[in-house]
Design a protein around this motif. Structure first.
Motif, short mmCIF file in Angstrom:
data_model
loop_
_atom_site.label_atom_id
_atom_site.label_comp_id
_atom_site.label_asym_id
_atom_site.label_seq_id
_atom_site.Cartn_x
_atom_site.Cartn_y
_atom_site.Cartn_z
N ASP A 138 0.81 -1.22 0.00
CA ASP A 138 0.00 0.00 0.00
C ASP A 138 0.84 1.27 0.00
OD1 ASP A 138 -2.45 -1.46 0.13
OD2 ASP A 138 -2.14 -1.73 2.28
N LEU A 139 2.09 1.18 0.47
CA LEU A 139 2.95 2.35 0.57
C LEU A 139 4.28 2.07 -0.10
CD1 LEU A 139 2.40 3.35 4.32
CD2 LEU A 139 1.41 4.47 2.33
N SER A 140 4.88 3.10 -0.70
CA SER A 140 6.22 2.97 -1.26
C SER A 140 7.23 2.81 -0.13
CB SER A 140 6.57 4.20 -2.09
OG SER A 140 6.73 5.33 -1.24
N LEU A 141 8.43 2.34 -0.47
CA LEU A 141 9.47 2.20 0.56
C LEU A 141 9.85 3.55 1.15
CD1 LEU A 141 11.85 -0.57 -0.87
CD2 LEU A 141 9.91 -0.80 0.69
N ASP A 142 9.83 4.60 0.32
CA ASP A 142 10.14 5.94 0.84
C ASP A 142 9.08 6.40 1.83
OD1 ASP A 142 12.48 6.18 -0.61
OD2 ASP A 142 11.52 7.15 -2.32
N ALA A 143 7.80 6.11 1.52
CA ALA A 143 6.72 6.47 2.44
C ALA A 143 6.82 5.67 3.73
CB ALA A 143 5.36 6.24 1.78
N LEU A 144 7.17 4.39 3.61
CA LEU A 144 7.36 3.57 4.80
C LEU A 144 8.51 4.09 5.65
CD1 LEU A 144 6.89 -0.10 3.52
CD2 LEU A 144 5.51 1.09 5.22
N ALA A 145 9.59 4.53 5.00
CA ALA A 145 10.73 5.07 5.73
C ALA A 145 10.32 6.29 6.56
CB ALA A 145 11.86 5.44 4.78
N ASP A 146 9.43 7.12 5.98
CA ASP A 146 8.95 8.29 6.72
C ASP A 146 8.08 7.86 7.90
OD1 ASP A 146 8.51 11.26 6.92
OD2 ASP A 146 6.44 10.58 6.74
N VAL A 147 7.23 6.84 7.70
CA VAL A 147 6.39 6.33 8.78
C VAL A 147 7.25 5.84 9.94
CG1 VAL A 147 4.81 4.46 9.45
CG2 VAL A 147 4.41 5.74 7.33
N PHE A 148 8.33 5.10 9.63
CA PHE A 148 9.16 4.50 10.66
C PHE A 148 10.17 5.48 11.26
CE2 PHE A 148 8.35 0.40 8.20
CZ PHE A 148 7.29 0.06 9.02
N SER A 149 10.33 6.64 10.63
CA SER A 149 11.26 7.63 11.17
C SER A 149 10.72 8.20 12.47
CB SER A 149 11.47 8.76 10.17
OG SER A 149 12.15 9.85 10.78
N PRO A 150 11.57 8.35 13.51
CA PRO A 150 11.10 8.96 14.76
C PRO A 150 10.91 10.47 14.65
CG PRO A 150 13.44 8.48 14.90
CD PRO A 150 12.95 7.89 13.59
N ASN A 151 11.35 11.07 13.55
CA ASN A 151 11.17 12.51 13.36
C ASN A 151 9.69 12.83 13.20
OD1 ASN A 151 13.96 13.13 13.45
ND2 ASN A 151 14.16 12.40 11.35
N THR A 152 9.25 13.93 13.79
CA THR A 152 7.82 14.22 13.87
C THR A 152 7.27 14.96 12.66
OG1 THR A 152 8.36 16.19 15.20
CG2 THR A 152 7.75 14.19 16.38
N GLY A 153 8.11 15.53 11.82
CA GLY A 153 7.62 16.14 10.59
C GLY A 153 7.10 17.56 10.77
N CYS B 152 4.05 5.03 18.64
CA CYS B 152 2.92 5.97 18.58
C CYS B 152 3.08 6.94 17.41
CB CYS B 152 2.81 6.74 19.90
SG CYS B 152 2.30 5.72 21.31
N THR B 153 4.32 7.35 17.13
CA THR B 153 4.58 8.23 15.98
C THR B 153 4.20 7.54 14.68
OG1 THR B 153 6.39 9.33 17.17
CG2 THR B 153 6.35 9.57 14.78
N GLU B 154 4.58 6.26 14.55
CA GLU B 154 4.22 5.49 13.36
C GLU B 154 2.71 5.41 13.20
OE1 GLU B 154 5.98 1.61 13.58
OE2 GLU B 154 7.96 2.41 14.10
N GLU B 155 2.02 5.07 14.28
CA GLU B 155 0.56 4.93 14.24
C GLU B 155 -0.10 6.23 13.82
OE1 GLU B 155 0.38 1.63 17.89
OE2 GLU B 155 -0.39 3.66 18.17
N LEU B 156 0.38 7.34 14.38
CA LEU B 156 -0.23 8.63 14.09
C LEU B 156 0.01 9.05 12.65
CD1 LEU B 156 -1.81 11.09 15.00
CD2 LEU B 156 0.32 12.06 15.91
#
Length: 213
Positions: A67-82, A200-204
């Motif tokens: 459902d998500l590209s690897l780049d999008a997944l990398a952003d999901v798993f990043s601890p950075n809040t954006g 929690c960051t990933e989930e959000l």
């Protein structure tokens, strides 16, 4: 206490992924560099991983990669809040948190206007909502959680941090634990709940928009 480790061979056998997939995911930052642990073995140097974290991460990657590209997944798993920000109306319209949790946050930090909430603020409200919905904390402990995270979490952004609620003789206290390591307290202190802020960051991020945060 040493973290339970799993060898690379056992990991590949258990999950069915290939050596190439594993290291591609590493290059794409889906798996943190620090999870690759080199240790001596009877065959020489071998790579190990934190067992629970690694198995959970691979399971999540396999479930979401269609459902998500690897780049999008990398952003999901990043601890950075954006950089994303949302208004009160947008937060409620998207059903990200309950109005009870949002109002408790606003009341606790003393907001008098209708601001745009940063991702970091929404994350704090999300954690508050998660614990209130589970029944693990009272409203008063919710206020304590907000004050604790507002005071100390911004300094830990980008790091793995665990949140613990402890109680002793009915009195609650929140702890922020860098790395979510084991801590040792006297026998009368009970750990009521624990959360990993990275999870929690990933989930959000997924809840808000599949990693677009």
């Amino acid at each position: 206490m040493n973290e339970d480790l799993i060898s690379k061979k056992e990991l590949l056998d258990m999950t069915g992924i290939s050596y190439g997939q594993l290291y591609r995911w590493k290059r794409k930052n889906l798996i943190p560099e620090q999870w690759f642990i080199r240790k001596s073995s009877f065959t020489g140097q071998e790579t190990f991983f934190p067992r629970d974290k690694m198995l959970q991460r691979i399971d999540r990657i396999l479930n979401m990669k269609d459902d998500l590209s690897l780049d999008a997944l990398a952003d999901v798993f990043s601890p950075n809040t954006g950089e994303l920000s949302l208004s009160v109306g947008e937060i409620l319209e998207r059903n990200i948190v309950s109005s009870t949790s949002l109002n408790l946050y606003i009341e606790t930090i003393g907001i008098t206007e209708q601001p745009q909430f940063s991702f970091e603020q929404i994350l704090i409200i999300y954690v508050l909502d998660k614990l209130l919905r589970s029944g693990d904390i009272s409203l008063e402990e919710g206020r304590l959680l907000v004050r604790t995270l507002e005071s100390y979490f911004p300094e830990q952004t980008g790091r793995e941090v665990g949140v613990r609620l402890t109680r002793k003789m009915g009195v609650g206290a929140f702890l922020l634990v860098p790395g979510d390591v084991d801590i040792f307290m006297d026998s009368e202190v009970r750990t009521v709940t624990r959360l990993a802020m990275a999870q929690c960051t990933e989930e959000l991020k997924l809840l808000i928009g599949g990693g677009d945060a």
